[in-house]
Design a protein around this motif. Structure first.
Motif, PDB file in Angstrom:
ATOM      1  N   ALA A  48      -0.547   3.033  -6.232  1.00  0.00           N
ATOM      2  CA  ALA A  48      -1.860   2.289  -6.922  1.00  0.00           C
ATOM      3  C   ALA A  48      -3.045   2.491  -6.124  1.00  0.00           C
ATOM      4  CB  ALA A  48      -1.415   0.945  -6.956  1.00  0.00           C
ATOM      5  N   SER A  49      -2.968   2.642  -4.736  1.00  0.00           N
ATOM      6  CA  SER A  49      -4.153   2.676  -3.968  1.00  0.00           C
ATOM      7  C   SER A  49      -4.510   4.080  -3.635  1.00  0.00           C
ATOM      8  CB  SER A  49      -4.026   2.048  -2.625  1.00  0.00           C
ATOM      9  OG  SER A  49      -3.875   0.493  -2.813  1.00  0.00           O
ATOM     10  N   PHE A  50      -3.697   5.155  -4.062  1.00  0.00           N
ATOM     11  CA  PHE A  50      -4.019   6.553  -3.402  1.00  0.00           C
ATOM     12  C   PHE A  50      -5.126   7.352  -4.167  1.00  0.00           C
ATOM     13  CE2 PHE A  50      -2.655  10.663  -1.927  1.00  0.00           C
ATOM     14  CZ  PHE A  50      -2.232  10.305  -0.722  1.00  0.00           C
ATOM     15  N   GLY A  51      -5.767   6.641  -5.241  1.00  0.00           N
ATOM     16  CA  GLY A  51      -6.845   7.287  -5.892  1.00  0.00           C
ATOM     17  C   GLY A  51      -8.180   7.039  -5.146  1.00  0.00           C
ATOM     18  N   GLN A  52      -7.948   5.858  -4.428  1.00  0.00           N
ATOM     19  CA  GLN A  52      -9.362   5.456  -3.891  1.00  0.00           C
ATOM     20  C   GLN A  52      -9.238   5.812  -2.431  1.00  0.00           C
ATOM     21  OE1 GLN A  52     -12.118   3.888  -4.412  1.00  0.00           O
ATOM     22  NE2 GLN A  52     -11.703   3.694  -6.558  1.00  0.00           N
ATOM     23  N   ARG A  53     -10.291   6.827  -1.983  1.00  0.00           N
ATOM     24  CA  ARG A  53     -10.273   7.323  -0.598  1.00  0.00           C
ATOM     25  C   ARG A  53     -10.299   6.472   0.414  1.00  0.00           C
ATOM     26  NH1 ARG A  53     -14.300  12.203  -0.180  1.00  0.00           N
ATOM     27  NH2 ARG A  53     -12.907  12.932  -1.641  1.00  0.00           N
ATOM     28  N   VAL A  54     -11.107   5.283   0.249  1.00  0.00           N
ATOM     29  CA  VAL A  54     -11.205   4.384   1.299  1.00  0.00           C
ATOM     30  C   VAL A  54     -10.280   3.568   1.537  1.00  0.00           C
ATOM     31  CG1 VAL A  54     -12.141   2.691  -0.498  1.00  0.00           C
ATOM     32  CG2 VAL A  54     -12.950   2.652   1.877  1.00  0.00           C
ATOM     33  N   LEU A  55      -9.119   3.434   0.461  1.00  0.00           N
ATOM     34  CA  LEU A  55      -7.968   2.668   0.438  1.00  0.00           C
ATOM     35  C   LEU A  55      -6.661   3.604   1.157  1.00  0.00           C
ATOM     36  CD1 LEU A  55      -8.012   0.204  -2.549  1.00  0.00           C
ATOM     37  CD2 LEU A  55      -8.596  -0.117   0.007  1.00  0.00           C
ATOM     38  N   ARG A  56      -6.734   5.006   0.578  1.00  0.00           N
ATOM     39  CA  ARG A  56      -5.630   5.710   0.553  1.00  0.00           C
ATOM     40  C   ARG A  56      -5.026   5.521   2.016  1.00  0.00           C
ATOM     41  NH1 ARG A  56      -7.438  11.306  -0.875  1.00  0.00           N
ATOM     42  NH2 ARG A  56      -7.901  10.281  -2.775  1.00  0.00           N
ATOM     43  N   TYR A  57      -5.560   6.156   3.164  1.00  0.00           N
ATOM     44  CA  TYR A  57      -4.683   6.359   4.222  1.00  0.00           C
ATOM     45  C   TYR A  57      -4.720   5.027   4.974  1.00  0.00           C
ATOM     46  CZ  TYR A  57      -5.554  11.088   3.429  1.00  0.00           C
ATOM     47  OH  TYR A  57      -5.417  12.175   2.829  1.00  0.00           O
ATOM     48  N   PRO A  58      -5.591   3.950   4.992  1.00  0.00           N
ATOM     49  CA  PRO A  58      -4.994   2.576   5.515  1.00  0.00           C
ATOM     50  C   PRO A  58      -3.964   1.921   4.802  1.00  0.00           C
ATOM     51  CG  PRO A  58      -7.476   2.713   5.367  1.00  0.00           C
ATOM     52  CD  PRO A  58      -6.850   3.809   4.832  1.00  0.00           C
ATOM     53  N   VAL A  59      -3.668   1.963   3.467  1.00  0.00           N
ATOM     54  CA  VAL A  59      -2.633   1.389   2.977  1.00  0.00           C
ATOM     55  C   VAL A  59      -1.417   2.155   3.183  1.00  0.00           C
ATOM     56  CG1 VAL A  59      -1.770   0.916   0.382  1.00  0.00           C
ATOM     57  CG2 VAL A  59      -4.233   0.421   1.098  1.00  0.00           C
ATOM     58  N   LEU A  60      -1.741   3.720   2.979  1.00  0.00           N
ATOM     59  CA  LEU A  60      -0.349   4.611   3.170  1.00  0.00           C
ATOM     60  C   LEU A  60       0.281   4.019   4.561  1.00  0.00           C
ATOM     61  CD1 LEU A  60       1.334   6.960   2.712  1.00  0.00           C
ATOM     62  CD2 LEU A  60      -0.474   8.440   3.690  1.00  0.00           C
ATOM     63  N   THR A  61      -0.483   4.101   5.780  1.00  0.00           N
ATOM     64  CA  THR A  61      -0.007   3.704   7.065  1.00  0.00           C
ATOM     65  C   THR A  61       0.459   2.462   7.096  1.00  0.00           C
ATOM     66  OG1 THR A  61      -1.908   4.960   7.966  1.00  0.00           O
ATOM     67  CG2 THR A  61      -0.961   3.490   9.399  1.00  0.00           C
ATOM     68  N   LEU A  62      -0.115   1.492   6.462  1.00  0.00           N
ATOM     69  CA  LEU A  62       0.326  -0.015   6.525  1.00  0.00           C
ATOM     70  C   LEU A  62       1.844   0.063   5.870  1.00  0.00           C
ATOM     71  CD1 LEU A  62       0.229  -3.038   6.951  1.00  0.00           C
ATOM     72  CD2 LEU A  62      -1.100  -3.255   4.929  1.00  0.00           C
ATOM     73  N   ASN A  63       2.090   0.853   4.838  1.00  0.00           N
ATOM     74  CA  ASN A  63       3.386   0.727   3.930  1.00  0.00           C
ATOM     75  C   ASN A  63       4.423   1.559   4.519  1.00  0.00           C
ATOM     76  OD1 ASN A  63       3.029  -1.474   1.918  1.00  0.00           O
ATOM     77  ND2 ASN A  63       1.193  -0.130   1.129  1.00  0.00           N
ATOM     78  N   VAL A  64       3.709   2.681   5.310  1.00  0.00           N
ATOM     79  CA  VAL A  64       4.764   3.354   6.182  1.00  0.00           C
ATOM     80  C   VAL A  64       5.341   2.587   7.069  1.00  0.00           C
ATOM     81  CG1 VAL A  64       5.188   5.201   7.641  1.00  0.00           C
ATOM     82  CG2 VAL A  64       4.053   5.821   5.617  1.00  0.00           C
ATOM     83  N   LEU A  65       4.809   1.699   7.771  1.00  0.00           N
ATOM     84  CA  LEU A  65       5.340   0.818   8.744  1.00  0.00           C
ATOM     85  C   LEU A  65       6.120  -0.502   8.051  1.00  0.00           C
ATOM     86  CD1 LEU A  65       1.876   0.240  10.802  1.00  0.00           C
ATOM     87  CD2 LEU A  65       4.185   1.242  11.602  1.00  0.00           C
ATOM     88  N   MET A  66       5.429  -0.781   6.951  1.00  0.00           N
ATOM     89  CA  MET A  66       6.595  -1.829   6.002  1.00  0.00           C
ATOM     90  C   MET A  66       7.725  -1.158   5.648  1.00  0.00           C
ATOM     91  SD  MET A  66       5.663  -3.715   2.632  1.00  0.00           S
ATOM     92  CE  MET A  66       4.377  -4.907   2.967  1.00  0.00           C
ATOM     93  N   LEU A  67       7.727   0.023   5.180  1.00  0.00           N
ATOM     94  CA  LEU A  67       9.034   0.696   4.989  1.00  0.00           C
ATOM     95  C   LEU A  67       9.981   0.488   6.060  1.00  0.00           C
ATOM     96  CD1 LEU A  67       8.180   3.741   2.812  1.00  0.00           C
ATOM     97  CD2 LEU A  67       9.389   1.787   2.110  1.00  0.00           C
TER      98      LEU A  67
END
Length: 305
Positions: free
Chosen positions: A243-262
């Motif tokens: 859901a956040s990947f389309g927003q550049r400002v959110l894309r990588y912080p959210v991706l990093t956080l959720n890789v850690l969550m996985l």
């Protein structure tokens, strides 16, 4: 207003209301009872959000109306998913930990080895604990940020997909109740000073009580996430990232956080690898369903919203 947003803006409240009706009916027929006072904040907040959403929509206060709508549905669906999970586990079907552990071994995976490795990296272990704990915060904050940043359809996608995934996971868990890898491998008895095992054990008293008691009173103050298969944390990590990947400002912080969550679902959440795989499948199905709803052509839907 885009067709995607219009469709999702209609679908989310309809799905929410239908789930409330269904979950209330099923709860009344079950052994589950609610400590109504503990849900007081929800009963107070939700009507205020509904009134606020209706008021701001009539005043054409677009952003405020959207935020209030997703907040209202998000809170209600979180309660629905909580109740659905307790109802599923209350059926007291046989535990399947042995089968899940066997599936992990067949995949060549051993949760104990991963937890032991992370225990030797205290900084990583702390990061994983914070990532696992971000579950509720992401569900609350990300929809608001997406709307503020100009991606309201993504915010509705996130909330609706979460609602779908949580209910589906609860239905699946009826046949796959499990206490999880931490308990199965008895990690509490190991020397693991750097790994906080709280989430792998905190739910156990609620899990056992709702299964064993002839009548169980659910209090929001003591409620826990009691599903292990599929992993709802995994599903939320996938949904929030997409859901956040389309927003550049959110894309990588959210991706990093959720890789850690996985990763943390295994190390700190007490999940088997097959729980994680199942959570990914559930999230994918929820996102695809939401995409189909968003892209549907329903005559007059844009005018209605």
């Amino acid at each position: 207003m885009s067709r995607d947003l219009a469709n999702l803006r209609c679908a989310l409240p309809i799905y929410t209301v239908c789930n409330v009706i269904a979950i209330v009916a099923i709860t009344l027929l079950s052994k589950l009872r609610l400590d109504v006072a503990s849900f007081g904040a929800v009963f107070f907040t939700v009507p205020l959000l509904v009134v606020g959403a209706l008021f701001t929509r009539r005043r054409v206060m677009g952003t405020a109306s959207l935020i209030l709508e997703v907040l209202c549905s998000g809170i209600v669906l979180s309660v629905v998913v909580l109740l659905a999970s307790y109802l599923a586990i209350s059926l007291d079907r046989p535990l399947v930990d042995a089968a899940l552990a066997d599936a992990d071994r067949w995949l060549g995976f051993n949760a104990f080895d991963i937890v032991t490795m992370v225990n030797n990296m205290p900084v990583l272990s702390s990061m994983l604990m914070y990532a696992y704990s971000s579950f509720s915060l992401q569900l609350l904050v990300l929809p608001i940020l997406l709307i503020v940043l100009g991606s309201p359809a993504s915010a509705y996608t996130l909330v609706l997909s979460y609602g779908l995934a949580g209910v589906v996971a609860s239905l699946i868990s009826i046949w796959f109740p499990a206490v999880g890898a931490h308990i199965s491998y008895d990690l509490a008895s190991q020397r693991l000073p750097s790994v906080n095992l709280y989430y792998g054990y905190a739910f156990l008293s609620e899990f056992n009580a709702v299964r064993a008691n002839s009548e169980f009173t659910l209090s929001l103050a003591t409620a826990q996430g009691i599903l292990t298969f599929p992993s709802v944390h995994t599903a939320v990590a996938i949904i929030c990232t997409v859901a956040s990947f389309g927003q550049r400002v959110l894309r990588y912080p959210v991706l990093t956080l959720n890789v850690l969550m996985l990763i943390s679902t295994v190390t700190h959440g007490g999940h088997y690898l097959v729980d994680v795989i199942a959570g990914i499948v559930v999230a994918t199905l929820a996102l695809v369903t939401t995409l189909v709803i968003a892209r549907s052509r329903i005559p007059g839907i844009v005018a209605l919203t």
